[in-house]
Design a protein around this motif. Sequence first.
Motif, short mmCIF file in Angstrom:
data_model
loop_
_atom_site.label_atom_id
_atom_site.label_comp_id
_atom_site.label_asym_id
_atom_site.label_seq_id
_atom_site.Cartn_x
_atom_site.Cartn_y
_atom_site.Cartn_z
N VAL A 135 -1.54 -1.54 6.69
CA VAL A 135 -0.53 -1.03 5.71
C VAL A 135 -1.13 0.36 5.58
N HIS A 136 -0.43 1.45 5.68
CA HIS A 136 -0.84 2.75 5.59
C HIS A 136 -0.36 3.50 4.45
N VAL A 137 -1.10 4.02 3.75
CA VAL A 137 -0.80 4.60 2.11
C VAL A 137 -1.30 5.92 2.15
N SER A 138 -0.18 6.74 1.40
CA SER A 138 -0.64 8.42 1.28
C SER A 138 -1.52 8.55 0.26
N ASP A 139 -2.25 9.57 0.32
CA ASP A 139 -3.14 10.20 -0.47
C ASP A 139 -2.79 10.27 -2.04
N THR A 140 -2.30 9.31 -2.49
CA THR A 140 -1.85 9.40 -3.92
C THR A 140 -2.53 8.09 -4.89
N LYS A 141 -2.84 8.38 -6.06
CA LYS A 141 -3.44 7.30 -6.47
C LYS A 141 -2.29 6.05 -6.76
N GLU A 142 -1.09 6.22 -7.08
CA GLU A 142 -0.12 5.30 -7.40
C GLU A 142 0.11 4.44 -6.07
N ASP A 143 0.16 5.09 -4.97
CA ASP A 143 0.32 4.27 -3.81
C ASP A 143 -0.83 3.54 -3.26
N LEU A 144 -1.92 3.97 -3.59
CA LEU A 144 -3.32 2.97 -3.24
C LEU A 144 -3.35 2.25 -4.36
N GLU A 145 -2.98 2.20 -5.63
CA GLU A 145 -3.19 1.43 -6.45
C GLU A 145 -2.27 -0.04 -6.19
N LYS A 146 -0.88 0.53 -5.85
CA LYS A 146 -0.06 -0.69 -5.76
C LYS A 146 -0.43 -1.35 -4.52
N ALA A 147 -1.11 -0.86 -3.36
CA ALA A 147 -1.37 -1.37 -2.01
C ALA A 147 -2.65 -2.58 -2.34
N ILE A 148 -3.58 -1.95 -3.07
CA ILE A 148 -4.68 -2.60 -3.41
C ILE A 148 -4.27 -3.77 -4.28
N SER A 149 -3.46 -3.52 -5.35
CA SER A 149 -3.25 -4.54 -6.32
C SER A 149 -2.35 -5.79 -5.51
N GLU A 150 -1.71 -5.48 -4.82
CA GLU A 150 -0.96 -6.43 -3.93
C GLU A 150 -1.78 -7.22 -3.14
N GLY A 151 -2.69 -6.43 -2.32
CA GLY A 151 -3.74 -6.82 -1.33
C GLY A 151 -4.41 -8.10 -2.11
N LEU A 152 -5.21 -7.78 -3.37
CA LEU A 152 -6.02 -8.61 -4.35
C LEU A 152 -5.11 -9.90 -4.61
N GLU A 153 -3.76 -9.94 -4.72
CA GLU A 153 -3.09 -11.10 -5.00
C GLU A 153 -2.93 -12.04 -3.70
N ASP A 154 -2.57 -11.34 -2.75
CA ASP A 154 -2.12 -12.13 -1.47
C ASP A 154 -3.08 -12.32 -0.40
N PHE A 155 -4.28 -11.66 -0.36
CA PHE A 155 -5.18 -11.69 0.77
C PHE A 155 -6.52 -11.97 0.31
#
Length: 412
Positions: free
Chosen positions: A244-264
């Motif tokens: 997944v590619h995320v923009s340089d924002t804290k919100e987008d990055l935090e959402k992607a990492i949080s989901e990754g910690l749960e699912d990967f």
Amino acid sequence: MQLSRHSRGWTKCAKRDLIHHVQPLISIHEAEDLILSQLPVLDWEETGLEHAYGRVLAETISADRPIPPYDRVMMDGVAISYQSFAAGRREFTITGTQAAGSPALTLENKDQCLEVMTGAVLPDGCDCVIKIEDIRLENGVAHLSPSCPASPGQHIHPAGSDQEKGSPLVSGGSILSAPELAIAASVGKTQILLVRQPNILLITTGDEVIPPDEQPRPHQIRRSHAPAIKASIESKQLGNVTNVHVSDTKEDLEKAISEGLEDFDIILLTGGISMGKFDYVAPVLDSLVGTPSFHGVAQRPGKPFAFWPGKTPVFALPGNPVSVMACLARYVLPALRHMRRETWNPQTLPLAHETIWNAPFPGLVASNVFDNQLHPSPPRNSGDYSALAGAQGICELPSSSPASTTLPFYPW
């Protein structure tokens, strides 16, 4: 005072809350030891034989019956009773044909013979095979040449002579290649217990990078990390990569990492790990996971490389292309091998020529291997991805070194 919307709409106070302090630099080998000592170990899964190539075996494959399972004919020709040959007989009437895959025939008369094919079961009453090159066939009679050799057991592969029933054939921990898959099939192991492949989330960052199939504007570049990382990992059966590619924002990055910690099982990040204004990876991970094992390695390229341990380990790689490939080869791929219980050590090879390395830290230098020698090609900078073309991996270069210096080589 509010920052502009272009600056992600944060207050100056909020921006200060994200300040992350890079830790003191550690050595390459300290970083390696910290990673390997804190990785979880993968469990098992049952997989069909057709999907097992390159995977690590989690059980022992044993013979389900003797190998070979019968007295096997090793040459096309005729099967006889050696007793008749020893008595002087050299002409044998052919009374039948023993084909491969057919039940065993019986030689009723020791002065006769049975035609046999390679791979067939040895007919009952026979204990010697004469190969076709030593025979002249005429009117259903096999005429043996005067110099024809013969002995009991000649050209016969005895039942159980390779392996007894229950003998281990492939040990647990083996990496399955074509011969091991053939062995598994031969004993009926169509479902095999393997070390599970980790599901890896690759988060690429950067507002300046666009998909490879788009035309970049003057201030943009195309994404290159994901295809290289995915190909390197998946070609070695070290994991399944989702990007997944995320923009340089804290919100987008935090959402992607949080989901990754749960699912990967593992998260890889590229970019956003330094101390720039929009480098949010480290502070976001600090808030979600805690303090990293390290953030900063005395190496070039890839100094900002960081690692967060835990149930879902996180590798944060710098964004420059050469740094990405160097850290992938030196740390990530060995870590994935370690997680699947593979015993792996880098090959050590001599330098083919003197190599100058004037950087203040040891180098992870793109290299080729020819004639069992290392041919390093130091890049001009960590963004010089074109210098990687044709390179097979990196060598770990501590300093300028004369020819024949032995160095470890890490393929990608």
